[in-house]
Design an enzyme around this catalytic site. Structure first.
Site, PDB file in Angstrom:
ATOM      1  N   THR A 181       0.827  -1.214   0.000  1.00 29.51           N
ATOM      2  CA  THR A 181       0.000   0.000   0.000  1.00 29.51           C
ATOM      3  C   THR A 181       0.858   1.260   0.000  1.00 29.51           C
ATOM      4  O   THR A 181       2.059   1.217   0.279  1.00 29.51           O
ATOM      5  CB  THR A 181      -0.911   0.053   1.243  1.00 29.51           C
ATOM      6  OG1 THR A 181      -0.077   0.141   2.408  1.00 29.51           O
ATOM      7  CG2 THR A 181      -1.791  -1.181   1.341  1.00 29.51           C
ATOM      8  N   CYS A 182       0.216   2.397  -0.272  1.00 31.82           N
ATOM      9  CA  CYS A 182       0.924   3.677  -0.301  1.00 31.82           C
ATOM     10  C   CYS A 182       0.932   4.336   1.059  1.00 31.82           C
ATOM     11  O   CYS A 182       0.815   5.556   1.179  1.00 31.82           O
ATOM     12  CB  CYS A 182       0.272   4.605  -1.316  1.00 31.82           C
ATOM     13  SG  CYS A 182       0.517   4.026  -2.977  1.00 31.82           S
ATOM     14  N   ASP A 183       1.031   3.545   2.108  1.00 26.39           N
ATOM     15  CA  ASP A 183       1.118   4.102   3.454  1.00 26.39           C
ATOM     16  C   ASP A 183       2.497   3.756   3.984  1.00 26.39           C
ATOM     17  O   ASP A 183       2.886   2.589   3.971  1.00 26.39           O
ATOM     18  CB  ASP A 183       0.025   3.484   4.337  1.00 26.39           C
ATOM     19  CG  ASP A 183      -0.063   4.187   5.676  1.00 26.39           C
ATOM     20  OD1 ASP A 183       1.007   4.388   6.313  1.00 26.39           O
ATOM     21  OD2 ASP A 183      -1.174   4.535   6.096  1.00 26.39           O
TER      22      ASP A 183
ATOM     23  N   ASN B 106      -6.468   1.421  -0.646  1.00 27.34           N
ATOM     24  CA  ASN B 106      -5.788   1.505  -1.943  1.00 27.34           C
ATOM     25  C   ASN B 106      -6.412   0.562  -2.975  1.00 27.34           C
ATOM     26  O   ASN B 106      -5.769   0.181  -3.953  1.00 27.34           O
ATOM     27  CB  ASN B 106      -4.299   1.143  -1.826  1.00 27.34           C
ATOM     28  CG  ASN B 106      -3.415   2.325  -1.438  1.00 27.34           C
ATOM     29  OD1 ASN B 106      -2.294   2.130  -1.018  1.00 27.34           O
ATOM     30  ND2 ASN B 106      -3.897   3.539  -1.593  1.00 27.34           N
TER      31      ASN B 106
END
Ligand code: PLP
Length: 377
Positions: free
Chosen positions: A324-326, A367
């Site tokens: 994910t983009c975290d 996401n």
């Protein structure tokens, strides 16, 4: 661990995307091992560890009872065939209307840890049995449960006295020594506290009947853990030591220890990269991370065994991260994970010991990633 049935399932079905495959034969063996290790204790499976209907149905058919934390979990256990007498509402934090709903469904055993909660139970579930949870220090546990649940033993005496005064059945004391507890002495310390509550109330003419000894039984990850039998022996001798020949009814609530080793997550290597040419640590990105079900890697608490198709080749330390983009979606960095240098993008890896606390932790569509799929075989 990946049983032959799990390996065969993955080889023939080739399921797409990350998924959990869980072998019911292992759950059956675990249930028998608990029964054998603590023959006088009733087993209340902690539903939150993995509420897959197939698991609940198997355990219900084997005579298990269930520890639930919400009306939805109560209903899941009932749908699986468990009668209300075999279900406890073990969450100390409940809305009064949920207590009322559970009472309507026939639930008569509730957890409390303060007089405020006792008042709700007295109004919404008159005459029900209540047990009061006492705090434990959580020492020795890899996933301690902090100070969120329970009260000090002296307060438990007040709570149970109040329950009795309001017409409830002041039934017993509970504790949870912390999840993935590998120190066998933890139960001895908690049972000493439970006994103190029993004694204080006995002096007032209130006879408690039950000790709920909670969960905490481990799954083997990278390090060996004591056997169910060793836990049984340690717990039984602690019961003898504190209660002599007046051992009360006892309950255990295994979650992780019942299903953890029954499941394996299949995952794919999405990317292997470095942050600088001269870095000696590679970043390995999988198609599953903290938000896809591996939440217990938080603070690197639980370290799962990972099997790759290149095991046996030379290894080097890797940072392991999710897709994910975290930026919090990094699993092992403080203590990098050794993986084969030959590991390649597209390789499938097996993350073992993931039968507990994975599917229920996975986000719905963070996401756009699907929740963790699960196959119970
Ligand atoms: C989560 C929980 C359990 C299960 O704990 P494990 O460490 O997974 O065995 C048992 N009892 C209660 C009250 C819980 O909240």
């Amino acid at each position: 661990m990946a049983t032959q049935r799990i390996i065969d399932f993955l080889a023939t079905r080739r399921p797409e995307g990350p998924c959990l495959v869980l072998d019911l034969d292992v759950v059956r063996e675990n249930f028998h091992a608990f029964e054998k290790a603590l023959p006088d204790s009733k087993i209340y499976y902690a539903v939150k560890a993995n509420p897959a209907p197939e698991i609940l149905r198997l355990l219900a058919s084997m005579g298990s009872s269930f520890d639930t934390a919400s009306v939805a979990e109560v209903e899941m256990a009932m749908d699986a065939g468990a009668p209300a007498e075999r279900i406890s509402f073990g969450n100390t934090i409940k809305k009064e209307r949920d207590v009322a709903r559970a009472y309507e469904l026939g639930i008569r055993l509730f957890a409390v840890d303060c007089v405020e909660e006792v008042e709700k139970i007295a109004r919404a579930a008159p005459g029900a049995r209540v047990f009061c949870r006492v705090l434990t220090d959580g020492e020795g546990a890899e996933w301690p449960l902090s100070r969120k649940f329970g009260c000090v033993p002296a307060m438990a005496v007040d709570v149970l006295r109040h329950a009795k005064a309001l017409g409830l059945d002041a039934y017993g004391v509970s504790f949870h020594v912390g999840s993935q507890q590998t120190d066998l002495a933890a139960w001895d310390r908690a049972l000493a506290d439970a006994k103190a509550v029993f004694e204080a109330l006995a002096r007032e003419g209130i006879t408690l009947k039950m000790v709920n000894m909670g969960g905490g039984f481990p799954t083997r990850y990278l390090k060996d853990v004591p056997t169910a039998r060793a836990y049984g022996e340690a717990i039984f001798s602690a019961l003898r030591k504190h209660f002599g020949n007046r051992i009360p009814e006892t309950i255990i609530e295994p979650g992780r220890g019942m299903v953890g080793n029954a499941g394996v997550i299949k995952s794919e290597v999405v990317l292997i990269s470095k942050k600088a040419d001269n870095d000696n640590v590679r970043w390995v990105f999988l198609d599953i991370g903290k938000f896809g079900g591996l939440a217990e890697t938080m603070d690197e608490a639980i370290r799962y065994p990972i099997v790759t198709p290149r095991d046996g080749d030379a290894v080097a330390p890797c940072v392991l991260a999710g897709p994910t983009c975290d930026s919090a979606d990094v699993m092992y960095e403080k203590a990098p994970y050794p993986l084969p240098l030959s590991l390649t993008i597209g390789d499938e890896v097996l993350i073992e010991g993931t039968g507990a606390y994975t599917t229920t932790y996975s986000a719905v569509a963070f996401n756009g990633f699907e929740p963790l799929r699960s196959y119970v075989i």
